[in-house]
Write a protein that holds these residues in place. Structure first.
Motif, PDB file in Angstrom:
ATOM      1  N   ASN A  13      37.616  14.213  31.947  1.00 24.76           N
ATOM      2  CA  ASN A  13      37.222  14.921  33.330  1.00 24.76           C
ATOM      3  C   ASN A  13      37.933  14.685  34.645  1.00 24.76           C
ATOM      4  OD1 ASN A  13      34.909  15.869  31.904  1.00 24.76           O
ATOM      5  ND2 ASN A  13      33.899  13.801  32.300  1.00 24.76           N
ATOM      6  N   ASN A  60      38.450  17.690  29.048  1.00 24.62           N
ATOM      7  CA  ASN A  60      38.217  18.487  30.228  1.00 24.62           C
ATOM      8  C   ASN A  60      39.217  18.490  31.327  1.00 24.62           C
ATOM      9  OD1 ASN A  60      36.211  20.625  31.122  1.00 24.62           O
ATOM     10  ND2 ASN A  60      34.905  18.810  32.056  1.00 24.62           N
ATOM     11  N   CYS A  63      38.912  20.146  35.546  1.00 23.14           N
ATOM     12  CA  CYS A  63      37.544  20.650  35.780  1.00 23.14           C
ATOM     13  C   CYS A  63      37.350  20.965  37.170  1.00 23.14           C
ATOM     14  CB  CYS A  63      36.477  19.829  34.984  1.00 23.14           C
ATOM     15  SG  CYS A  63      36.180  18.007  35.828  1.00 23.14           S
ATOM     16  N   SER A  86      41.184  18.378  25.813  1.00 21.40           N
ATOM     17  CA  SER A  86      40.806  19.673  26.128  1.00 21.40           C
ATOM     18  C   SER A  86      41.121  19.894  27.555  1.00 21.40           C
ATOM     19  CB  SER A  86      39.234  19.985  25.646  1.00 21.40           C
ATOM     20  OG  SER A  86      38.509  19.086  26.572  1.00 21.40           O
ATOM     21  N   ALA A  88      39.664  22.199  31.211  1.00 26.53           N
ATOM     22  CA  ALA A  88      38.741  23.293  31.800  1.00 26.53           C
ATOM     23  C   ALA A  88      39.566  24.690  31.849  1.00 26.53           C
ATOM     24  CB  ALA A  88      38.498  22.773  33.155  1.00 26.53           C
ATOM     25  N   ARG A  89      38.642  25.729  31.800  1.00 24.69           N
ATOM     26  CA  ARG A  89      39.155  26.923  31.432  1.00 24.69           C
ATOM     27  C   ARG A  89      40.201  27.391  32.672  1.00 24.69           C
ATOM     28  NH1 ARG A  89      36.639  30.661  33.950  1.00 24.69           N
ATOM     29  NH2 ARG A  89      38.233  32.080  33.465  1.00 24.69           N
TER      30      ARG A  89
ATOM     31  N   ASP B 190      31.136  19.505  30.613  1.00 23.65           N
ATOM     32  CA  ASP B 190      32.059  20.393  29.682  1.00 23.65           C
ATOM     33  C   ASP B 190      31.239  20.727  28.536  1.00 23.65           C
ATOM     34  OD1 ASP B 190      32.225  17.984  27.960  1.00 23.65           O
ATOM     35  OD2 ASP B 190      33.893  18.136  27.620  1.00 23.65           O
ATOM     36  N   ARG B 193      32.223  24.551  28.263  1.00 24.57           N
ATOM     37  CA  ARG B 193      33.482  24.704  28.289  1.00 24.57           C
ATOM     38  C   ARG B 193      33.999  25.977  27.472  1.00 24.57           C
ATOM     39  NH1 ARG B 193      37.803  22.688  26.029  1.00 24.57           N
ATOM     40  NH2 ARG B 193      36.370  21.503  24.947  1.00 24.57           N
ATOM     41  N   TYR B 194      34.568  26.951  28.011  1.00 24.90           N
ATOM     42  CA  TYR B 194      35.111  28.047  27.549  1.00 24.90           C
ATOM     43  C   TYR B 194      33.994  29.138  26.898  1.00 24.90           C
ATOM     44  CZ  TYR B 194      39.570  25.755  27.101  1.00 24.90           C
ATOM     45  OH  TYR B 194      40.631  25.011  27.277  1.00 24.90           O
ATOM     46  N   GLY B 223      31.114  23.680  32.519  1.00 27.14           N
ATOM     47  CA  GLY B 223      32.465  23.916  32.340  1.00 27.14           C
ATOM     48  C   GLY B 223      32.195  25.497  31.667  1.00 27.14           C
TER      49      GLY B 223
END
Lengths: 166, 421
Positions: A13, A60, A63, A86, A88-89, B190, B193-194, B223
């Motif tokens: 995060n 994440n 984020c 991963s 955050a988008r 999260d 997330r997506y 997220g």
């Protein structure tokens, strides 16, 4: 494209407010912002990061805010790529759009430590931790996201698309 | 017959010219609106000018100088000027100058610029707010904004959807903020997330538009790509007189696939706070030990609407802000400001010893109008409590509803509304 760099290691995060605090966002000059990259989580980073270094983090990464100044500041600081469990988008999109390579490894323990040397071969889809000898596959980007990355970002990609339409 | 789709899938299919889409699919979609603010637009304008000399549609771009305005310093004045000059040059219809503006995500729904079934991107992560009116809306960066201003379209990966099934009704002093903080506490920052958060169930009908806007606003804090509400009579009532163009609401198909369902009984919720430094650190206010505070912020794109100020005014009426606390109240738009004046809220706030500011994002992101020193602590109705978010890296933000924030301002510690009202 193959490159080798030293690892800066962070946890889960990592948000865009610590990647580049909003108090500096009265400029969009990425070189200037790079001087404050990661400041609120690691005050040593901006002074010591070298061209070609890499960030490795947990889940994440990126984020929070949509500020493209976050991947922009990291890129301008010399960061060659960010590896994380991963992303955050919005950060993920922004990094691809500005041509900062990301490697998303999926959730689980990443056996990479601060200071390890990492060799990344994006074209071959492989990376190696030179400290441990451990190799891992880089998941391929899907469909036209690959094209955006290969064009060097969304601006050159869109320029190509608009040129074709004319 | 197309596959049964979620709300988000149906909106995407319609905007991509496809009969159906499924999660994971990459699409290019037409955009109904592209938004930017004074931080994200200047870099977008620079990139736009490398691509094109004319925006795709001057009526479908919204530019709002809300983050560092009224400008806090020379550099931010230069950024606002860049945006203002671009708006003039491109003849942008929806440019909102200081004095006529608001915090973007309060302003756009209020001005009828977002409608059900539309696809909206904004170079601001809280663009997901507009899911409250049944639109697909999501935050992007400056480069996406630049290219979208040139082409009127962008790419998306179709998200899988999580269904959030709401039952029951909120009790007194519990509001949309408590709903969304509780949800984030359940699934984590999260947890979506997506993915898309799609709200459903009989509890939706009991939520006001203000509650829904607050909930969709903070979808990003889990997220999520977006947070979308069904369109019902409450939505239609809100849109009447605001949205003058035709729009096409969508409803989720029976049998649409969700990757998980989360059920929340609104009846059981209590006022909560999110502790530093993540919005997922959610605890009931009643379980907070004595926690003294220095500052209270009531406002932001999350809680800057008139009903939010009404909650705060009900608490502050006839009371005083605690001597150790600076209370800063920020109406989310000029319309909200004027309404708060007419309803007497501003008088209540000023008499209580609070500051009432012009609309600005200001303190939420540590910009201006309430920056904290080392070791200080705030209760804020904003959306993020990350490290250093509201000032010094060693300051702390506790996220809460307007009622909790106001009660905390009066008592000088984190407090529940029932302790004051």
């Amino acid at each position: 494209m193959r490159f080798t760099g030293k690892v800066w290691r962070y946890g889960d995060n990592v948000d865009t407010d610590v990647i580049i605090p909003a108090r500096y966002l009265n400029t969009a000059d990425m070189k200037e912002l790079a001087l404050h990259a990661m400041e609120d989580i690691d005050p040593t980073f901006a002074g010591k990061v070298k061209e070609g270094d890499m960030i490795v983090a947990g889940k994440n990464f990126g984020c929070g805010s949509s500020r493209e100044h976050a991947p922009g500041a990291l890129k301008a600081a010399g960061v060659a790529c960010v590896v994380a469990e991963s992303f955050a988008r919005i950060f993920y999109r922004n990094a691809i759009n500005i041509g900062l390579p990301l490697i998303e490894l999926g959730e689980g323990d990443i056996n990479i430590k601060a200071g390890d040397m990492l060799a990344v071969d994006l074209a071959a889809g492989q990376a190696e931790n030179l400290a441990s000898g451990e190799k891992f596959a880089i998941p391929a980007l899907p469909g036209f996201i690959q094209d955006i990355a290969q064009a060097g970002g969304l601006v050159p990609y869109t320029q190509q698309l608009l040129a074709k339409k004319k | 017959m197309a596959r049964a789709m979620t709300m988000t899938e149906k909106i995407f299919a319609a905007h991509a010219g496809l009969s159906e889409v499924q999660p994971g699919q990459l699409i290019k979609a037409k955009l109904d609106l592209v938004l930017g603010n004074d931080i994200t637009s200047p870099p977008a304008i620079k990139e736009f000018e490398q691509i094109s000399d004319k925006v795709f549609d001057k009526d479908k771009i919204v530019l709002v100088p809300d983050h560092f305005t009224p400008n806090k310093d020379i550099k931010s004045a230069e950024m606002a000027k860049t945006m203002r000059e671009f708006a003039r040059k491109q003849n942008i219809t929806h440019y909102f100058e200081v004095g006529r503006m608001g915090i973007e995500h309060v302003l756009l729904p209020e001005q009828g610029l977002v409608a059900p079934g539309e696809v909206i991107i904004g170079a601001d992560s809280h663009t997901c707010t507009y899911g409250a009116v049944g639109a697909f809306a999501t935050g992007v960066g400056s480069t996406d904004m630049a290219c979208a201003m040139a082409t009127g379209e962008t790419w998306f990966k179709v998200p899988a959807s999580i269904k959030v099934e709401l039952t029951g009704k909120l009790t007194k002093w519990v509001s949309g903020k408590d709903v969304v903080l509780t949800l984030i506490g359940m699934i984590g920052v999260d947890g979506a997330r997506y993915q898309s958060l799609e709200f459903a169930g009989p509890g939706v009908a009991s939520l006001t538009m203000t509650d829904r806007l607050t909930i969709s606003n903070m979808a990003i804090e889990a997220g999520a790509k977006n947070g979308i509400f069904p369109v019902d009579s409450i939505t239609e009532q809100y849109l009447t007189g605001r949205v003058k163009r035709a729009y096409t609401p969508v409803a989720a198909d029976p049998g649409a696939e969700y990757i998980r369902t989360i059920t929340i009984n609104l009846e059981k919720l209590t006022p909560v706070v999110a502790l530093p430094h993540l919005p997922e650190n959610v605890r009931p206010v009643s379980e907070m030990a004595l926690t003294p505070i220095n500052q209270v912020i009531i406002g932001s794109c999350t809680n800057g609407r008139i009903e939010d100020l009404a909650q705060a005014a009900a608490i502050f009426d006839g009371k005083q802000v605690h001597e150790d606390v600076r209370a800063i109240i920020i109406p989310g738009s000029q319309d909200v400001y004027l309404e708060a004046v007419k309803l007497g809220y501003v008088e209540i706030f000023v008499k209580a010893g609070a500051v009432v500011s012009t609309p600005t994002c200001g303190p939420c992101l540590g910009g201006h109008m309430g920056i904290m020193a080392k070791g200080e602590r705030a209760v804020a109705t904003t959306n993020r409590n990350f490290r250093g978010r509201m000032g010094h890296v060693d300051s702390e933000v506790y996220l809460a509803s307007p009622a909790v924030a106001a009660a905390s301002a009066v008592l000088g510690r984190i407090a529940g509304p029932e302790e004051v009202a």
